[in-house]
Enzyme design. Structure first.
Site, mmCIF file in Angstrom:
data_model
loop_
_atom_site.group_PDB
_atom_site.id
_atom_site.type_symbol
_atom_site.label_atom_id
_atom_site.label_comp_id
_atom_site.label_asym_id
_atom_site.label_seq_id
_atom_site.Cartn_x
_atom_site.Cartn_y
_atom_site.Cartn_z
ATOM 1 N N GLY C 164 0.810 -1.189 -0.003
ATOM 2 C CA GLY C 164 0.059 0.102 0.063
ATOM 3 C C GLY C 164 0.923 1.253 0.081
ATOM 4 N N ARG C 292 -3.945 -15.156 -2.762
ATOM 5 C CA ARG C 292 -5.437 -15.121 -2.656
ATOM 6 C C ARG C 292 -6.035 -15.091 -3.863
ATOM 7 N NH1 ARG C 292 -5.936 -9.619 -3.853
ATOM 8 N NH2 ARG C 292 -4.391 -8.456 -3.055
#
Lengths: 500, 173, 500, 173
Positions: C164, C292
Site C-alpha cells: 500500500g 489469494r
C-alpha cells in the site's frame, strides 16, 4: 452503410437490438404506443416517437405509422425484432419500396416460407427431409382418405397459412378424417382467409430442435448449430438449451447441412431458423422456417460466440458473412429460461402489474435480457414475457446448477412469475438426465406442481412474514398514510439509523 | 397484536409477543419464534431464525388480504382472516364468496365479451365473461346454475384487478 | 469432502463465493457486523451469524469470532475472499489447528511471499527475474550507497513487510539516499513493526501485468494467463483487461512458465497471482505474489472459461487440478471496470449513502458482480467498491464498445459513482489504442476530467430535470408528506393510470 | 412557478409555463421547451425533446438544493438558489458559506481527530478535523486564518452528511 436504425418493436427484444446498435455506434429510434411511454426501449433509444394507442393493431402493427417515423427521423433501416411485423412480407416489401433497408429477409423469402405447402415443396426440391405427407393442398375427402392411408394413421391436418395451433387437427381414426378435414379448413379460412390444408404424419413424442442460420446477400450461408426447444406448454417454448442432449455429432452435422440447404433454397439473407421435428431415434424432418430472429437466440450467441444482431446488420449492409462454417464450434453449454409474468398455479394466467422489487441474478456465466425495472407497470396489451435468463457453463450439469442458482437469486415482487415453476424443471429427473421431449411438462406435471418438502418451519416463517407485512399495512392505514408504494421504508430506516 | 391467517388450508393463530427493532418474538399456534426479521425491499423480507437465513417474497394477490408467499422452494397461498372474512366463511360454510356466484377479475385486463344479460338464467359451466390480458383470453364460467343478478362491466372496458364483474344469484335447491 | 463453507467476508466477493458454493450444492454460512444486517451476503447465505460491531477489527478481522461461528455452524471450511483475513498466515494456521479447511494456501506460503525480501530470494532461486536490486535487507548508508551505485539511479527503497505504498521512497539523486533510507525505515517500523528495507531499480512508465495461477496439493501447478492492470490511481487498480495489449505470445508463454515456477517455489496450493512489473520492451520482473483470489479474477474466468472459486474448493478438497496447461487457452477479450461509490470530480472522495435507484447493465457479454440493491445503505466502514462490471467480446475493440454500452446502461442514484469517469476512460485514445502504462490516468487527466461537447440543450435539459425534481419535493413538503423515500411515485402513478 | 438555478457557474431562470401530465412547457432563460418529462424512478427522469430521448440521473449532494445531474456524457453540479442562498451569496460576495469558515461534512463518516480547540487561533491551511469513511481519511482545513468559534462533533463520533462540524470566525483584516 446503415446510419440510423428504427427498432419496430418493444420489450426485451427492442432493448436487446438497441444494445448491439449502441456497440456499433449506430443511433436508434424507438416507437411507442400510449401504454409504453415509460417502457425501457423508449428510455434506451437515442430518439423516441409516439405511434398511437395501446392495441398493437393501431401502433406496433401499423406499417404506415412506422414508415412515417422512419422518414421523419431519417432512419435508413428498420429492425423488426420478433413478433409484430417481423414476418410480414408486405412490410419487408414496403420498406424496400420506400428505400429503407429491412433488417431481415426479402418479401419473397418470407412468402415462400410462410406458406407451409410452398415451404414443404421447396424443401423437398432441396433434398431436405420433410414429415411424410401431402405435397399439395388437400381439397376433398376422397383424396385425403387415399393420402392418409398411404401415410398411415395417426396424422395431422394443418393449415398451409397456419401457425399457433390454429387450423390444426390430430386424426387418430379413419372415421374422424372427414369431420377433421372440414373443421380444419373452416378454421383456417376464418383465421387466415385461406382454407388450404395439408396432411402430415403425426410424430409421437417428438423433439423440437431448430438450427440457426445466417446468410448474406452474396449467396453464402452458414449454420450456428442447434437449439433444443422441447420444453413447451401450449406449443409455447419455456426453456431452450444448446447443444441438444439428443443429437450425436454425425446427426448434428447432417442437420446443419440441411439447414444451410434450406436457407439457400429460398435465396435467403439475414438470420433465420430452420425448425425440425425429431423422433427418439434422431430421424428428423423439416417443420417450418422462422424468417426472423428468435426469442431464444442468446443461447446460440453464447455457445458459438457470435452477436447475431450485429451479423444481421452487417448482412443488411451488404457485407459478406464474417464467419466461415469451419470457424464455428459449440463451446460449453447454454440454457435459457423465459420468465413470464404469470401464475403457474392458476393455469399460467397472466399476472400484469407494477414491479415493486427486483433483485436480478448476476455473476459468472449469467446473461439476463430484460426490460422491466422497479416501479414499472407491465401493460396488459402485450406479451407476458418479462425477461430471459441465459446461463452458460462448461458442461450441461454445471449449466443446470447455474440456472438453479440464478433462479434462486431472482427475486421479484408485485407480479407473479414463472420462476418457481422453472426452478422445479431444473430439479426434474427427466430434464436433468436430458431425456425429454415435447411431452415433458405434461408427463411431469405431478412433480412440477408439487411443493417441496420442508420442515414445518418454512410454513411458519411464511406466516410470520405475512403477519409482519399485513400488520405494517394496517398501521400505515391507521396513521392515515394510505399510499400503497413505500411500504416498509420507515421501519427499515429506523433499523438502519441505529447502525450508522 | 394477533391475526388469524390461513395458509394452504391450515388456519393459524399468529400473535406478536415482543418487538425490539427487527428482533421479534412471535407465537404461531403453539410454537414461539424469536426471529430477526428485516424488510429489505417492497415485499422482500430477510429472516434469520436459529442462524438460518430465509428470503421471503410477499406478492399481493386478489385482495390486500391475499398473498402468494414465496421462499424459493415453496410457494404458499395465504389469506389474512379478518372479521368480515370470518362472517363470510361461516355463512358460506367454507366456500369463499367469489367461488360460487361472483366473478372477480384476478388481474387487470380488457373485457372481450359478455355473452349473458342481467336477469338471464345460466347453467353451471356457462361462460359469463371473457377477459383478455397479455395476448391471452380467459373465460370465466358460472360455477353453479342461477340467474345473472348484476353485470359491472361492459364489452371493451379496461378493468382493474379485484373488481367484481358479474354476480350470479344461485338457484335455491 | 467439504460439506459447509463459512465465507469470512462481505460485499460482492462474499456473494460471488456463495454463488459458486450454491452451484456446487455446498451450504454457506455468512458472518456480519452491526453495519451489515441488511447486506446481500447475509440474505444470500443459507446461514448467517452476527459477529460484532461495525469496525472490521472487531468483526471481520476477529479470528476468534470467526472460528467460533465456524464451530457453532459446523462449517468444515472457510473461504476468506480478498482483503480482511485472506493473507493472514495466523488465520490459515489457526484454521488448520482447529481442523477447519482454509480455502487458500498454507501459512508457510503466506509468510514466505508476504515478506518481500524472502519472496525475492525465493524467486531468484527459482530462476524468476526480479527487479535488479538487493537480495538482503539494507541496514546502513554505506552499503546502500554501494548497492545503489551498482544498480544505478533512480531506485526505490521499499519495506520488506510493506504494501500500500507505505515505507516506500523513490530516490533520484545520490544526496537523497541517506534521508530516504532512514525515512523508509522509520515508516516501515511504525507501520509494520519491522524496519527491514531493500532497494530496487526504479522502472519508469511500467506496466503492471499479473498472472493467475492454480496449484493443487499434489504438486501440479498451471497458469491461466495474464491480466493487464496498468490503469491505476493512487496504486489502486481501476480497470483490468485480458489479454494484455502489450504482450507477444512468446513473452506471454515465458512469463506464464515463470509464474508456475514461482508457485512451485513456495509449494503453493490454491489460487494465487504473480504480479510482474513490465517495461515497454516487455522486460518483466517479479514484483510480488498475492496469495489469494484477486478482485479482478472474473476477466480470467471469462476468457479461459474456468470458475476459479470452484477450482479453489476442489483444491481444498484435495482433488487434482481438473485442467492441464495445454487444455487452456485465451478466447476473446475481457475488461473489468470497478464501480466505486465516490465522486471523481472531488478527488474521488467516498460517497456512501442509500441506493435510491439502480438500472443494472444487462445483455450479451456482460457480467455484473455486485451486492447493493435499491434501498440498501452502503455503510461507511468498508471499501467503497459497489460492483464490478465485466464484459467479454470476440476482440478488444468490441469489448471496449461493449463496456461503453454497459456503462451507459448503468443508472444509479442516491450515491455518486465512478461510472462517468470510467466511461471517459473507454473513450481515451491511449486506452483505445492499448498503448498505456501505470501513468495513464495522470497523463490523460485533462481528457478524463473534461466535459463532453454538447449543444446547449443538454445543459438546459439538466436544468429542467432539476426544476421538476426540486419543485416536486417542495410540493411534498407543503402537503405535509415529508418522507424522503418515495419521491415521485404519485406523479408517475397518475401518468400510468391514464394508460391502463 | 419559477426557480433560479445555478449550473456549473451559470445562473438560469427556469419557469414552468404549462403542465399537462408529463408534457411540460418550461422556459429556461430565453428558450422555451415543450418537453415530455417522465419520472421513472427515484431520481431518474426520461425526457423526450424534439424526438430525442434523454436519461437524467439526479443525485442529491451536500444539501437538498445541491444536485449532481448526470446525463451519461455530461455531469453537472447544480444548485437551486432560494432566498436564503441569495442572501448568503450577497453577503459573502460569491463565496458560499461553507467555503471559508465552516466545515460541513460532505458525506457520512466517523470523526478520527479534531486537532483544534474552541477559542484556538488557526492559520489558513491548518487541519481542523479528520473524518474517515470507507477506508479513506479526509482532512478538512481552514481556508483562512481565524479563531475556532465552535466545534459540533467529538472524536469517535459517527456523523451524517451535511452536518456542520467546525466553525471558524475569520480574522477581520
Amino acid at each position: 452503410m446503415i446510419k440510423k436504425i428504427l427498432v419496430a418493436n418493444r420489450g426485451e427484444i427492442a432493448v436487446r437490438i438497441m444494445r448491439s446498435c449502441r456497440e456499433m455506434g449506430i443511433p436508434t429510434v424507438a416507437v411507442y404506443s400510449d401504454a409504453d411511454r415509460s417502457a425501457m426501449h423508449v428510455r434506451y433509444a437515442d430518439e423516441a416517437y409516439h405511434i398511437g394507442p395501446a392495441p398493437s393493431v393501431e401502433s406496433y402493427l401499423s406499417i404506415d405509422k412506422i414508415i412515417a417515423v422512419a422518414k421523419k427521423s431519417n432512419a435508413d433501416a428498420i429492425h423488426p425484432g420478433y413478433g409484430f411485423l417481423s414476418e410480414n412480407a408486405a412490410f419487408s416489401a414496403r420498406c424496400k419500396a420506400e428505400g429503407i433497408e429491412f433488417i431481415g429477409p426479402h418479401a419473397e423469402a418470407i412468402l415462400q416460407m410462410g406458406d407451409k405447402i410452398t415451404a414443404r415443396k421447396t424443401m423437398i426440391a432441396a433434398g431436405v427431409p420433410v414429415v411424410p405427407g401431402t405435397v399439395d393442398k388437400i381439397v376433398d375427402y376422397e383424396e385425403a382418405l387415399k393420402t392418409i392411408r398411404e401415410i398411415g394413421l395417426p396424422v395431422m391436418i394443418k393449415a398451409s397459412a397456419g401457425g399457433g395451433g390454429k387450423g390444426m387437427r390430430l386424426v387418430k381414426h379413419e372415421e374422424d378424417i372427414e369431420s377433421s378435414l372440414s373443421g380444419a379448413r373452416s378454421e383456417a379460412k376464418s383465421a387466415f382467409g385461406d382454407d388450404a390444408v395439408y396432411v402430415e404424419k403425426y410424430i409421437d413424442s417428438p423433439h423440437h430442435i431448430e438450427f440457426q442460420i445466417l446468410a448474406d446477400k452474396h449467396g453464402n450461408a452458414i449454420h450456428l448449430f442447434e437449439r433444443e426447444c422441447s420444453v413447451q406448454r401450449r406449443h409455447q417454448k419455456v426453456i431452450e438449451e444448446t447443444p441438444s442432449p439428443l443429437l450425436t455429432p454425425e446427426v448434428r452435422a447432417e442437420m446443419g447441412a440441411h439447414a444451410v440447404a434450406a436457407a439457400k433454397a429460398c435465396n435467403y439473407h439475414g438470420a433465420g431458423t430452420i425448425e425440425f421435428i425429431v423422433d427418439d431415434n434422431q430421424n428428423y424432418y423439416f417443420l417450418e422456417m422462422n424468417t426472423r430472429l428468435q426469442v431464444e437466440h442468446p443461447i446460440t450467441e453464447r455457445v458459438v460466440g457470435v452477436d447475431l444482431v450485429k451479423e444481421m446488420i452487417n448482412i443488411a449492409n451488404g457485407f459478406e458473412l464474417s464467419y466461415k462454417q469451419e470457424d464455428l464450434k459449440q463451446s460449453g453449454h447454454a440454457i435459457e429460461c423465459r420468465i413470464y409474468a404469470e401464475d403457474p398455479d392458476r393455469n399460467f394466467m397472466p399476472s400484469p402489474g407494477t414491479i415493486r422489487h427486483i433483485t436480478e441474478p448476476l455473476g459468472l456465466g449469467v446473461r439476463h435480457d430484460g426490460y422491466v425495472y422497479e416501479g414499472y407497470t407491465i401493460p396488459i396489451y402485450y406479451d407476458p414475457m418479462i425477461s430471459k435468463l441465459i446461463v452458460w457453463a462448461k458442461n450441461r450439469d454445471e449449466a443446470i446448477s447455474r440456472m438453479r442458482r440464478a433462479l434462486h437469486e431472482y427475486k421479484i415482487t408485485g407480479v407473479k412469475t414463472s420462476i418457481p415453476f422453472l426452478a422445479r424443471i431444473m430439479e426434474a429427473e427427466a430434464f436433468k438426465s436430458g431425456k425429454y421431449n415435447t411431452h415433458f411438462i405434461e408427463e411431469n406435471k405431478d412433480f412440477l406442481f408439487s411443493a417441496h418438502d420442508c420442515d414445518g418451519v418454512c410454513e411458519d416463517i411464511a406466516l410470520i412474514a405475512t403477519f409482519l407485512d399485513y400488520s405494517q399495512k394496517l398501521e400505515k392505514l391507521k396513521s392515515g398514510n394510505n399510499e400503497s408504494k413505500p411500504a416498509g421504508s420507515r421501519w427499515k430506516d429506523s433499523q438502519r439509523s441505529a447502525y450508522i | 397484536m394477533a391475526l388469524e391467517i390461513n395458509i394452504d388450508g391450515r388456519t393459524a393463530q399468529v400473535t406478536e409477543l415482543k418487538r425490539d427493532g427487527n428482533l421479534v418474538t412471535i407465537q404461531v399456534d403453539d410454537e414461539i419464534y424469536e426471529i430477526d426479521a428485516l424488510k429489505v425491499g417492497d415485499g422482500i423480507y430477510s429472516m434469520i431464525y436459529k442462524g438460518k437465513s430465509y428470503n421471503i417474497e410477499m406478492i399481493e394477490s386478489s385482495s390486500p388480504r391475499h398473498f402468494t408467499v414465496n421462499s424459493f422452494h415453496n410457494s404458499y397461498e395465504v389469506e389474512v382472516i379478518d372479521a368480515q372474512t370470518r362472517y363470510r366463511l361461516s355463512r358460506s360454510k367454507g366456500d369463499s364468496a367469489d367461488s360460487g356466484n361472483t366473478v372477480i377479475s384476478p388481474m387487470p385486463g380488457k373485457v372481450v365479451r359478455i355473452p349473458v344479460k342481467e336477469g338471464e338464467a345460466v347453467e353451471a359451466g356457462q361462460t359469463l365473461i371473457v377477459v383478455s390480458a397479455m395476448k391471452m383470453e380467459s373465460e370465466f364460467k358460472a360455477k353453479a346454475a342461477g340467474i345473472v343478478k348484476s353485470i359491472h362491466a361492459a364489452e371493451g372496458d379496461t378493468i382493474d384487478a379485484n373488481k367484481v364483474l358479474v354476480v350470479v344469484e344461485p338457484l335455491v335447491d
